[in-house]
Design an enzyme around this catalytic site. Structure first.
Site, PDB file in Angstrom:
ATOM      1  N   ASP A  55       0.863  -1.028  -0.062  1.00 29.28           N
ATOM      2  CA  ASP A  55       0.015   0.166  -0.049  1.00 29.28           C
ATOM      3  C   ASP A  55       0.700   1.134   0.054  1.00 29.28           C
ATOM      4  OD1 ASP A  55      -2.327  -1.293   0.000  1.00 29.28           O
ATOM      5  OD2 ASP A  55      -2.788  -1.208   2.271  1.00 29.28           O
ATOM      6  N   TYR A 113       7.494 -10.089   6.754  1.00 33.43           N
ATOM      7  CA  TYR A 113       7.229  -8.562   6.822  1.00 33.43           C
ATOM      8  C   TYR A 113       7.875  -8.243   8.407  1.00 33.43           C
ATOM      9  CZ  TYR A 113       3.733  -8.126   3.069  1.00 33.43           C
ATOM     10  OH  TYR A 113       3.318  -7.894   2.019  1.00 33.43           O
TER      11      TYR A 113
END
Length: 256
Positions: A55, A113
């Site tokens: 994003d 992540y």
């Protein structure tokens, strides 16, 4: 002779409207395709395929893409050529020629992540774009106690944002850990799984911070798996603290 390239990217997501191409937006895919097509000098447009989307504001240390290039060129030549044309907030860190059936998205075995949380009463101006800030008291031992509940195969419906197109919310997280970066006064979360839902990591981090602050019981993740209700885990940590660290593949899939 067409060659398929696997390219690993690092980028600062601050000034990108995410990874995926969008009309009239500066995205990672847009700047990368612009550079590749400039190198190609062919009428046929070359499209880049990413391992997944990030994003707006989300960073990457190891995003992976693939594309087919119509001219013979070495991996080192491709790396140097792209880096000479890419903007300074995007860099090719690795480049390989791979088999034509390699696919950056469909042959992945997992992703890792990181999420960095800065501490302190006030936001550090030099960290505001690269961490999520949390000013409230935290008991990191409570967070560490909760981390094993994050691992395993679960229905993460309570941790997916609206707008997700995933048919199933079941995912497997192989490893979840948290540690203190005392030099930078930060807390670092790390998640390794077979795939992640839309905003899943950011929602999980926000929930874990609430556990550390005493707003939730330590083992609240177990309840949230059962209720499958996003309204029970409303908070989402800022995009600025999230980093796609690594995408995993089988080495056999990359051998020519």
């Amino acid at each position: 002779m067409t060659q398929r390239f696997k390219v690993t990217l690092a980028y600062d997501g601050t000034n990108f409207a995410g990874f995926q191409a969008q009309p009239n937006q500066r995205t990672v895919q847009f700047v990368l395709e612009k550079a590749i097509n400039k190198m190609s000098k062919k009428d046929e447009y070359i499209t880049v395929y990413g391992s997944g989307r990030t994003d707006s504001g989300v960073h990457a240390l190891g995003q992976v893409v693939h594309f087919d290039f119509p001219h013979p060129i070495s991996a080192k030549g491709m790396l140097r050529g792209l880096n000479s044309m890419l903007p300074l907030d995007c860099e090719v860190v690795d480049c390989k020629i791979v088999p034509n059936d390699f696919h950056s998205r469909y042959t992945t075995h997992g992703k890792r992540y990181l999420y960095r949380v800065s501490r302190g009463e006030f936001v550090n101006p030099f960290k505001r774009l690269y961490t999520g800030h949390y000013k409230y008291p935290l008991d990191i031992e409570k967070i560490k106690e909760a981390m094993p509940d994050v691992e395993g195969t679960h229905d993460y419906s309570s941790f997916v944002a609206s707008g997700s197109q995933a048919k199933s919310h079941v995912r497997t997280i192989y490893e979840a850990k948290v540690y203190e970066d005392k030099v930078n006064d930060e807390i670092v979360f790390e998640f390794y799984g077979n795939g992640f839902l839309y905003n899943q990591v950011r929602i999980m981090v926000a929930t874990l911070l609430e556990i550390g602050n005493g707003k939730r019981p330590v083992h609240d993740f177990l309840r949230l798996y059962e209720v499958k209700d996003r309204s029970q885990a409303r908070q989402t940590a800022p995009a600025s603290g999230l980093y796609l660290k690594e995408v995993y593949y089988d080495e056999e899939d990359e051998k020519l």
